[in-house]
Design an enzyme around this catalytic site. Structure first.
Site, PDB file in Angstrom:
ATOM      1  CB  SER A  25      -0.836  -0.067   1.372  1.00  0.00           C
ATOM      2  OG  SER A  25      -1.398   1.141   1.452  1.00  0.00           O
ATOM      3  CE1 TYR A  42      -4.111  -2.128   5.259  1.00  0.00           C
ATOM      4  CE2 TYR A  42      -3.265   0.090   4.780  1.00  0.00           C
ATOM      5  CZ  TYR A  42      -3.988  -1.174   4.467  1.00  0.00           C
ATOM      6  OH  TYR A  42      -4.342  -1.445   2.932  1.00  0.00           O
TER       7      TYR A  42
HETATM    8  N1  LIG Z   1      -8.828  -0.353  -1.424  1.00  0.00           N
HETATM    9  C1  LIG Z   1      -7.724   0.385  -0.976  1.00  0.00           C
HETATM   10  O1  LIG Z   1      -8.127   1.529  -1.093  1.00  0.00           O
HETATM   11  C2  LIG Z   1      -6.320  -0.119  -0.868  1.00  0.00           C
HETATM   12  C3  LIG Z   1      -5.203   0.624  -0.679  1.00  0.00           C
HETATM   13  C4  LIG Z   1      -4.105   0.044  -0.706  1.00  0.00           C
HETATM   14  C5  LIG Z   1      -4.090  -1.317  -0.251  1.00  0.00           C
HETATM   15  N2  LIG Z   1      -4.934  -2.182  -0.368  1.00  0.00           N
HETATM   16  C6  LIG Z   1      -4.787  -3.403  -0.097  1.00  0.00           C
HETATM   17  O2  LIG Z   1      -5.338  -4.358  -1.192  1.00  0.00           O
HETATM   18  C7  LIG Z   1      -5.639  -5.699  -0.794  1.00  0.00           C
HETATM   19  C8  LIG Z   1      -6.923  -6.067  -1.385  1.00  0.00           C
HETATM   20  O3  LIG Z   1      -7.828  -5.014  -0.653  1.00  0.00           O
HETATM   21  P1  LIG Z   1      -9.263  -4.773  -1.343  1.00  0.00           P
HETATM   22  O4  LIG Z   1      -9.393  -2.983  -1.283  1.00  0.00           O
HETATM   23  O5  LIG Z   1      -9.681  -5.442  -2.591  1.00  0.00           O
HETATM   24  O6  LIG Z   1     -10.226  -4.998  -0.187  1.00  0.00           O
HETATM   25  P2  LIG Z   1     -11.672  -6.057  -0.125  1.00  0.00           P
HETATM   26  O7  LIG Z   1     -12.046  -5.927   1.373  1.00  0.00           O
HETATM   27  O8  LIG Z   1     -12.661  -5.659  -1.107  1.00  0.00           O
HETATM   28  O9  LIG Z   1     -10.743  -7.505  -0.488  1.00  0.00           O
HETATM   29  C9  LIG Z   1     -10.098  -8.211   0.469  1.00  0.00           C
HETATM   30  C10 LIG Z   1     -10.140  -9.560   0.268  1.00  0.00           C
HETATM   31  O10 LIG Z   1      -9.448 -10.443   1.107  1.00  0.00           O
HETATM   32  C11 LIG Z   1     -10.149 -11.493   1.639  1.00  0.00           C
HETATM   33  N3  LIG Z   1      -9.565 -11.646   2.969  1.00  0.00           N
HETATM   34  C12 LIG Z   1      -9.506 -11.119   4.295  1.00  0.00           C
HETATM   35  N4  LIG Z   1      -9.005 -11.982   5.215  1.00  0.00           N
HETATM   36  C13 LIG Z   1      -8.650 -12.922   4.415  1.00  0.00           C
HETATM   37  C14 LIG Z   1      -7.847 -14.410   5.181  1.00  0.00           C
HETATM   38  N5  LIG Z   1      -7.632 -14.375   6.331  1.00  0.00           N
HETATM   39  N6  LIG Z   1      -7.697 -15.248   3.941  1.00  0.00           N
HETATM   40  C15 LIG Z   1      -7.957 -15.113   2.775  1.00  0.00           C
HETATM   41  N7  LIG Z   1      -8.738 -13.966   2.414  1.00  0.00           N
HETATM   42  C16 LIG Z   1      -8.843 -13.063   3.191  1.00  0.00           C
HETATM   43  C17 LIG Z   1     -11.591 -10.693   2.002  1.00  0.00           C
HETATM   44  O11 LIG Z   1     -12.509 -12.053   2.101  1.00  0.00           O
HETATM   45  C18 LIG Z   1     -11.690  -9.920   0.807  1.00  0.00           C
HETATM   46  O12 LIG Z   1     -12.552 -10.814  -0.253  1.00  0.00           O
HETATM   47  C19 LIG Z   1      -5.537  -5.652   0.663  1.00  0.00           C
HETATM   48  O13 LIG Z   1      -4.061  -6.272   0.970  1.00  0.00           O
HETATM   49  C20 LIG Z   1      -5.406  -4.270   0.968  1.00  0.00           C
HETATM   50  O14 LIG Z   1      -4.912  -3.866   2.377  1.00  0.00           O
HETATM   51  C21 LIG Z   1      -6.188  -1.734  -0.480  1.00  0.00           C
END
Ligand SMILES: NC(=O)c1ccc[n+]([C@@H]2O[C@H](COP(=O)([O-])OP(=O)(O)OC[C@H]3O[C@@H](n4cnc5c(N)ncnc54)[C@H](O)[C@@H]3O)[C@@H](O)[C@H]2O)c1
Length: 253
Positions: free
Chosen positions: A144, A157
């Protein structure tokens, strides 16, 4: 320029929603066989069905990335189904609303570190031997922009995402001569459920999120998927140990 892939099989964790789902679909559109893993079984089944309906190949495997035996079983199932593992996108992650550092709880710390750090470590621990045995591969881990600098009221985080970059760089160096590349993608705010949970309840927060990015908007899941595919593609053959910000200019300020 179209992207080319020497490999055939891609694994995506956190594939039920958001960035993971978009990336699984993007791999399938490039003709790769895709393994979708998540704790949300309905979400990955739906994603795999969407890929098959479009003429691609995909399976859904329920896996909690914090559990060693489940990650091991995920890799075994990938090999049983498709015989190899060329690309892994270790993307499962969580964010829990936090206050300032002193207000955080031990339970929050363990939960965030468990998924975001231990999960990525366990995935690589089981993926790397397979890639070593088959003579190469590429891994992308989701960090991130919070892994590149301070993230007020998100200190645990931010620490977890700095750790993802540490794991990424260390693995990249360890396996560089083995034709295994390991990179990280660092999204800024992307329009996913995670974003909606954190920002959408308060319109001022959503406005603030857009304004954080010099391009004047938050990102789209497809824009992260495109970066992940690039890092896996043959075009990135000389890129390893890199943390690629995909952030609408946010870290350039
Ligand atoms: N959305 C943002 O703004 C953003 C920004 C920077 C980084 N990220 C990172 O991107 C990645 C994806 O996030 P997203 O925004 O698509 O979120 P999201 O919540 O839409 O998707 C995350 C997925 O991870 C799954 N998950 C959670 N715990 C788990 C576990 N123990 N085992 C297996 N699966 C698990 C959830 O069920 C979900 O489907 C994450 O690592 C998040 O930290 C997101």
């Amino acid at each position: 320029m179209s992207m080319t892939f020497s490999g055939q099989v891609a694994l995506v964790t956190g594939a039920a929603a958001g960035i993971g789902r978009a990336t699984a679909l993007a791999f399938a559109q490039q003709g790769l066989k895709v393994v979708l893993a998540d704790i949300d079984e309905a979400g990955i089944r739906d994603g795999a069905e969407a890929i098959r309906a479009a003429g691609g190949e995909a399976i859904a495997v329920r896996c909690d990335v914090t559990r060693d035996e489940q990650v091991k079983a995920l890799i075994e199932q990938t090999l049983a189904q498709y015989g190899r593992l060329d690309y892994a996108f270790n993307n499962a992650g969580i964010e829990i609303e936090q206050g300032r550092l002193a207000e955080g709880s031990e339970a929050e710390f363990d939960a965030i570190m468990g998924v975001n750090v231990k999960g990525v470590w366990l995935c690589m621990k089981h993926q790397l031997p397979v890639m070593l045995a088959q003579g190469g591969g590429a891994i992308v881990n989701t960090a991130s922009v919070a892994g590149l600098g301070a993230a007020p009221k998100m200190s645990i985080y931010a620490a977890s995402k700095h750790a993802v970059i540490g794991l990424t760089k260390s693995a990249a160096i360890e396996y560089a001569k083995k034709q295994i590349r390991v990179n990280a993608v660092c999204p800024a705010v992307i329009d996913t459920d995670m974003f909606r949970r954190a920002y959408e309840a308060d319109p001022r927060k959503a406005e603030f999120a857009a304004a954080m990015h010099p391009v004047g908007r938050i990102g789209k899941v497809e824009e992260i998927a495109a970066a992940v595919l690039y890092l896996c593609s043959d075009g990135a053959a000389f890129t390893t140990g890199h943390a690629l910000a995909v952030d609408g200019g946010a870290t350039a300020i």
